[in-house]
Structure formats: structure tokens, C-alpha cells
Design a protein around this motif. Structure first.
Motif, PDB file in Angstrom:
ATOM      1  N   GLU A   5      47.264  33.610  29.415  1.00 30.79           N
ATOM      2  CA  GLU A   5      48.696  33.450  29.182  1.00 30.79           C
ATOM      3  C   GLU A   5      49.406  33.862  30.471  1.00 30.79           C
ATOM      4  OE1 GLU A   5      49.956  35.611  25.707  1.00 30.79           O
ATOM      5  OE2 GLU A   5      48.302  34.852  24.514  1.00 30.79           O
ATOM      6  N   PRO A   6      50.731  33.757  30.526  1.00 30.16           N
ATOM      7  CA  PRO A   6      51.424  34.094  31.775  1.00 30.16           C
ATOM      8  C   PRO A   6      51.047  35.442  32.388  1.00 30.16           C
ATOM      9  CG  PRO A   6      52.947  33.069  30.261  1.00 30.16           C
ATOM     10  CD  PRO A   6      51.650  33.236  29.509  1.00 30.16           C
ATOM     11  N   PHE A   7      50.854  36.486  31.582  1.00 30.05           N
ATOM     12  CA  PHE A   7      50.531  37.808  32.124  1.00 30.05           C
ATOM     13  C   PHE A   7      49.222  38.363  31.580  1.00 30.05           C
ATOM     14  CE2 PHE A   7      55.145  37.334  32.347  1.00 30.05           C
ATOM     15  CZ  PHE A   7      55.336  37.503  33.711  1.00 30.05           C
ATOM     16  N   VAL A   8      48.374  37.492  31.055  1.00 30.98           N
ATOM     17  CA  VAL A   8      47.093  37.914  30.472  1.00 30.98           C
ATOM     18  C   VAL A   8      45.966  37.198  31.204  1.00 30.98           C
ATOM     19  CG1 VAL A   8      45.690  37.994  28.379  1.00 30.98           C
ATOM     20  CG2 VAL A   8      48.167  38.258  28.213  1.00 30.98           C
ATOM     21  N   PHE A   9      45.010  37.984  31.721  1.00 29.58           N
ATOM     22  CA  PHE A   9      43.878  37.425  32.443  1.00 29.58           C
ATOM     23  C   PHE A   9      42.575  37.886  31.808  1.00 29.58           C
ATOM     24  CE2 PHE A   9      47.368  37.485  35.390  1.00 29.58           C
ATOM     25  CZ  PHE A   9      47.256  36.276  36.054  1.00 29.58           C
ATOM     26  N   ASP A  10      41.549  37.083  31.939  1.00 28.75           N
ATOM     27  CA  ASP A  10      40.224  37.402  31.419  1.00 28.75           C
ATOM     28  C   ASP A  10      39.278  37.506  32.612  1.00 28.75           C
ATOM     29  OD1 ASP A  10      37.947  37.699  29.884  1.00 28.75           O
ATOM     30  OD2 ASP A  10      37.855  35.607  29.257  1.00 28.75           O
ATOM     31  N   LYS A  11      38.605  38.645  32.737  1.00 28.97           N
ATOM     32  CA  LYS A  11      37.688  38.854  33.854  1.00 28.97           C
ATOM     33  C   LYS A  11      36.469  39.615  33.353  1.00 28.97           C
ATOM     34  CE  LYS A  11      37.341  40.974  38.413  1.00 28.97           C
ATOM     35  NZ  LYS A  11      38.014  41.783  39.419  1.00 28.97           N
ATOM     36  N   LYS A  12      35.300  39.134  33.680  1.00 35.13           N
ATOM     37  CA  LYS A  12      34.067  39.816  33.294  1.00 35.13           C
ATOM     38  C   LYS A  12      33.780  40.935  34.299  1.00 35.13           C
ATOM     39  CE  LYS A  12      32.079  35.799  31.085  1.00 35.13           C
ATOM     40  NZ  LYS A  12      32.186  36.104  29.706  1.00 35.13           N
ATOM     41  N   ILE A  13      33.491  42.128  33.757  1.00 30.20           N
ATOM     42  CA  ILE A  13      33.211  43.293  34.586  1.00 30.20           C
ATOM     43  C   ILE A  13      31.887  43.900  34.121  1.00 30.20           C
ATOM     44  CG2 ILE A  13      34.002  45.584  35.278  1.00 30.20           C
ATOM     45  CD1 ILE A  13      36.843  44.622  34.583  1.00 30.20           C
ATOM     46  N   PRO A  14      30.938  44.113  35.016  1.00 24.03           N
ATOM     47  CA  PRO A  14      29.670  44.738  34.626  1.00 24.03           C
ATOM     48  C   PRO A  14      29.892  46.167  34.119  1.00 24.03           C
ATOM     49  CG  PRO A  14      29.549  43.854  36.861  1.00 24.03           C
ATOM     50  CD  PRO A  14      30.969  43.753  36.422  1.00 24.03           C
ATOM     51  N   LEU A  15      29.082  46.591  33.149  1.00 24.34           N
ATOM     52  CA  LEU A  15      29.208  47.939  32.594  1.00 24.34           C
ATOM     53  C   LEU A  15      29.091  49.017  33.660  1.00 24.34           C
ATOM     54  CD1 LEU A  15      27.245  47.850  29.214  1.00 24.34           C
ATOM     55  CD2 LEU A  15      29.692  48.079  29.559  1.00 24.34           C
ATOM     56  N   ASP A  16      28.300  48.771  34.673  1.00 27.01           N
ATOM     57  CA  ASP A  16      28.104  49.766  35.728  1.00 27.01           C
ATOM     58  C   ASP A  16      29.386  50.061  36.515  1.00 27.01           C
ATOM     59  OD1 ASP A  16      25.478  49.907  34.970  1.00 27.01           O
ATOM     60  OD2 ASP A  16      24.757  48.589  36.556  1.00 27.01           O
ATOM     61  N   GLU A  17      30.351  49.147  36.473  1.00 26.90           N
ATOM     62  CA  GLU A  17      31.600  49.327  37.210  1.00 26.90           C
ATOM     63  C   GLU A  17      32.700  50.005  36.385  1.00 26.90           C
ATOM     64  OE1 GLU A  17      32.971  45.799  39.163  1.00 26.90           O
ATOM     65  OE2 GLU A  17      30.995  45.338  39.944  1.00 26.90           O
ATOM     66  N   ILE A  18      32.421  50.290  35.111  1.00 25.03           N
ATOM     67  CA  ILE A  18      33.414  50.910  34.238  1.00 25.03           C
ATOM     68  C   ILE A  18      33.253  52.423  34.295  1.00 25.03           C
ATOM     69  CG2 ILE A  18      34.252  51.111  31.867  1.00 25.03           C
ATOM     70  CD1 ILE A  18      33.213  48.250  31.414  1.00 25.03           C
ATOM     71  N   ASP A  19      34.320  53.122  34.650  1.00 25.72           N
ATOM     72  CA  ASP A  19      34.289  54.581  34.739  1.00 25.72           C
ATOM     73  C   ASP A  19      34.350  55.228  33.357  1.00 25.72           C
ATOM     74  OD1 ASP A  19      34.210  54.510  37.515  1.00 25.72           O
ATOM     75  OD2 ASP A  19      36.392  54.485  37.653  1.00 25.72           O
ATOM     76  N   ALA A  20      35.182  54.681  32.478  1.00 25.61           N
ATOM     77  CA  ALA A  20      35.341  55.226  31.133  1.00 25.61           C
ATOM     78  C   ALA A  20      36.077  54.215  30.263  1.00 25.61           C
ATOM     79  CB  ALA A  20      36.103  56.530  31.164  1.00 25.61           C
ATOM     80  N   LEU A  21      35.918  54.349  28.946  1.00 30.18           N
ATOM     81  CA  LEU A  21      36.672  53.545  27.981  1.00 30.18           C
ATOM     82  C   LEU A  21      37.614  54.473  27.238  1.00 30.18           C
ATOM     83  CD1 LEU A  21      33.898  51.387  26.263  1.00 30.18           C
ATOM     84  CD2 LEU A  21      35.506  50.652  28.005  1.00 30.18           C
ATOM     85  N   ILE A  22      38.768  53.953  26.881  1.00 31.64           N
ATOM     86  CA  ILE A  22      39.704  54.694  26.044  1.00 31.64           C
ATOM     87  C   ILE A  22      39.803  53.943  24.721  1.00 31.64           C
ATOM     88  CG2 ILE A  22      42.052  55.573  25.765  1.00 31.64           C
ATOM     89  CD1 ILE A  22      40.577  56.844  28.110  1.00 31.64           C
ATOM     90  N   GLU A  23      39.388  54.604  23.639  1.00 27.17           N
ATOM     91  CA  GLU A  23      39.484  54.028  22.298  1.00 27.17           C
ATOM     92  C   GLU A  23      40.770  54.553  21.673  1.00 27.17           C
ATOM     93  OE1 GLU A  23      36.481  53.673  18.623  1.00 27.17           O
ATOM     94  OE2 GLU A  23      37.023  55.723  19.163  1.00 27.17           O
TER      95      GLU A  23
END
Length: 55
Positions: A5-23
Motif C-alpha cells: 500500500e502507499p506506506f506499507v512494504f513487505d520485505k523478507k528478513i532472515p531470523l539471524d538479522e532480528i535483534d528481538a521481537l516485541i509481542e
């Protein structure tokens, strides 16, 4: 990266590059007066967390 959408993007990121998730758990319906909960899942715990999710 793919534009959805105008301000929504989809990008695949490997798990190794994720520092943390916020649930974030936001109460709805009859529970909407309760406080929102946030949980931080650290890098080393992400794979175990994702394996426990249903579906």
C-alpha cells in the motif's frame, strides 16, 4: 522489498538479522478496559518462540 500500500512494504528478513521481537497483546471486547501487555523476545529465544506458535 515489495510495496503493498502507499506506506506499507513487505520485505523478507532472515531470523539471524532480528535483534528481538516485541509481542503486543491488546485486549478487545469485554476485556478492553484491561492494560495492554508487551513482551520482548530476545534474539536467542526467537526460534523457540516461533516453534511454539499454533498453526
Amino acid at each position: 522489498m515489495k510495496k503493498i500500500e502507499p506506506f506499507v512494504f513487505d520485505k523478507k528478513i532472515p531470523l539471524d538479522e532480528i535483534d528481538a521481537l516485541i509481542e503486543m497483546k491488546k485486549p478487545i471486547l469485554k476485556f478492553k478496559d484491561q492494560k495492554e501487555e508487551r513482551t520482548k523476545i530476545e534474539h536467542q529465544d526467537i526460534k523457540a518462540y516461533l516453534e511454539k506458535l499454533p498453526g
